[in-house]
Design a protein around this motif. Sequence first.
Motif, short mmCIF file in Angstrom:
data_model
loop_
_atom_site.label_atom_id
_atom_site.label_comp_id
_atom_site.label_asym_id
_atom_site.label_seq_id
_atom_site.Cartn_x
_atom_site.Cartn_y
_atom_site.Cartn_z
N ILE A 136 1.32 4.12 -2.99
CA ILE A 136 1.16 5.56 -2.73
C ILE A 136 2.40 6.30 -3.24
O ILE A 136 2.30 7.32 -3.93
CB ILE A 136 0.98 5.82 -1.21
CG1 ILE A 136 -0.35 5.24 -0.72
CG2 ILE A 136 1.04 7.32 -0.91
CD1 ILE A 136 -0.57 5.36 0.77
N ASN A 154 -0.96 10.08 4.90
CA ASN A 154 -0.29 9.69 3.65
C ASN A 154 -1.27 9.70 2.47
O ASN A 154 -0.94 10.16 1.38
CB ASN A 154 0.32 8.30 3.79
CG ASN A 154 1.69 8.39 4.44
OD1 ASN A 154 2.41 9.34 4.18
ND2 ASN A 154 2.01 7.45 5.27
N MET A 155 -2.45 9.18 2.72
CA MET A 155 -3.47 9.19 1.66
C MET A 155 -3.80 10.63 1.28
O MET A 155 -3.91 10.97 0.10
CB MET A 155 -4.74 8.49 2.16
CG MET A 155 -4.57 7.00 2.37
SD MET A 155 -4.46 6.13 0.80
CE MET A 155 -4.41 4.44 1.35
N MET A 196 -1.20 12.14 -0.84
CA MET A 196 -1.30 11.64 -2.22
C MET A 196 -2.38 12.42 -2.97
O MET A 196 -2.17 12.86 -4.10
CB MET A 196 -1.61 10.15 -2.21
CG MET A 196 -1.78 9.55 -3.59
SD MET A 196 -1.92 7.76 -3.53
CE MET A 196 -3.63 7.56 -3.12
N ILE A 200 0.85 -1.20 0.00
CA ILE A 200 0.00 0.00 0.00
C ILE A 200 0.88 1.25 0.00
O ILE A 200 0.68 2.16 -0.81
CB ILE A 200 -0.92 0.01 1.24
CG1 ILE A 200 -1.85 -1.19 1.20
CG2 ILE A 200 -1.71 1.32 1.33
CD1 ILE A 200 -2.64 -1.40 2.47
#
Lengths: 324, 235
Positions: free
Chosen positions: A265, A304-305, A308, A261
Amino acid sequence: MRRAAPAALVVGLALLPLAAIEPRVYLTLTIAGLAMGMLIFLVAAGLTLIFGLMDVLNFAHGALFSWGAYAGFTVLVLLNERLGWAEAPSLGLNALLLLAAVAAAMAVGLVLGVVLERVIVRPVYGRHMFQILITLGATIVLEELIRIGWGPNDQVLPVPFTFQGSWDLADVIVLRFPVVAIVLGLVVYGAIALVLRRTRVGLIVRAGVENGEMIQVLGHDIHRYFTGVFAAGSALAGLGGLMWAIFSQSVRPAMGGEQLIFAFIVVIIGGLGSVSGSLLGALIVGLSYNYVAFLLPKAAIGVNMALMVVILLLRPAGLFGSGK
Amino acid sequence: MAETLLELDDVHTFIGQHHILQGVTLAVRRDAVTVLLGRNGAGKTTTLRTIVGLLRPARGSVRLEGRPIHGLRPHAIVRRGIGFVPEGQGIFATLTVDENLRVARLGSDAGAPARLARVFELFPDLARFRAARAGTLSGGQKQMLSIARALVNPNRLLLVDEPSKGLAPIVIEHLVEALRAMKAHATVLLVEQNFAMAQALADDFYLIDDGRTVHHGPMAALVADDALKKRYLGI
């Protein structure tokens, strides 16, 4: 200029938490973040090249990561049980043990990579849905094989003595192994950059990332380069797996899926096909994860998402992407 | 009549479900320039892509010097001495001009330096911008780079797809000169919409309509045949 802006972004992001974190803790977190970033980079570098050159979404990359970890783990355990190389307080023996484990992890990654490319990926070139399904299927098989071979539970990994513990530099706690990981990450980045920039194979791969069809009609057997890049990327995934296992001092069958994952990313943030973008993306992810995990533990992956999403809104092709 | 270098016999090619080439038959004479003419969508580009192996013919044969090449993979086909200049140039924008030429060079025989020198003589701009990223070149320079890539190898046959597309008249003039110079070194199969350019270069013509070759002959005959031009080319 185009490349300076993303680099400045990383430095800016890295300095931001200083406002909320005490400097000594900040330094410790930064080193941990850089190490985590470098470990993710090892996984992402292969993934980005495989996608960039071959347009293949390889979900089995995570399983190769796990297999690399278990291969290295086995070497560490065996050489330690038979010869005591991990426990011996000798830099030479510890380094030799680490090298042997690295060689095993990369070799297993490489061999599995070649087999995967030849047997299951080659028939589905150009068909993304099939690639996702078949590489996910391969992941399940490879993970189950680990459970059959090594058992389903977490296992503790013997970290070589020299790489355990930490240095205390003027009250800043510097863990030893993360420093090894950072150096290794830089060496791998340097090696990839050297091959891509200075060799004919690298030139053809860079051209192939941009336009694979044209490379074929210029007389290059793209399948040979596919296999080579897939094998090299898989060896790096194996290396990443072992390093991550040493970093977390344990192995477990599903460890690869979790790291994948992060790697995806990073590949998306960095721009598909760009190794430099992946390095930068990995450092952003590694650093922000560690800072946020300290300040707001539950928000770490979410941040982190969010990063992104923000980066993709600003630069839809990623930091160094060509917009492919 | 001079010997035939490339021969297509009743070639049928599908793209997905679409039956694009429905019987292309043509013969390219050695050392001549043959032009493939026809309306948009007639199958000219598909013919070239079938020759280099990017598309596989479902039926029919493609022969180079009498040997079948259909069914081979693209790299194996072009290594038999075919240079391909695709529509839209296909240059590598992130690579420098020099790197684009290096990617294209296969092996280094004794004639390689001379061919490179000839390329730079033909296209002095490329020599000037050797270190520049190809993406920063003008449209005309990109086209020249694309042609130059096909000239760095000792190719016997050059397939050139619509080189004049989207270029200014003055640039086209330069291209015509360059392509004329190429005639001395290789056989050329040219796809071209610009009739003036085709007329200036070609020795032979083939007309493609709805995926079939419908007429062929010496270019001079087509130039003189107004009815044929009007019927198939609308000019």
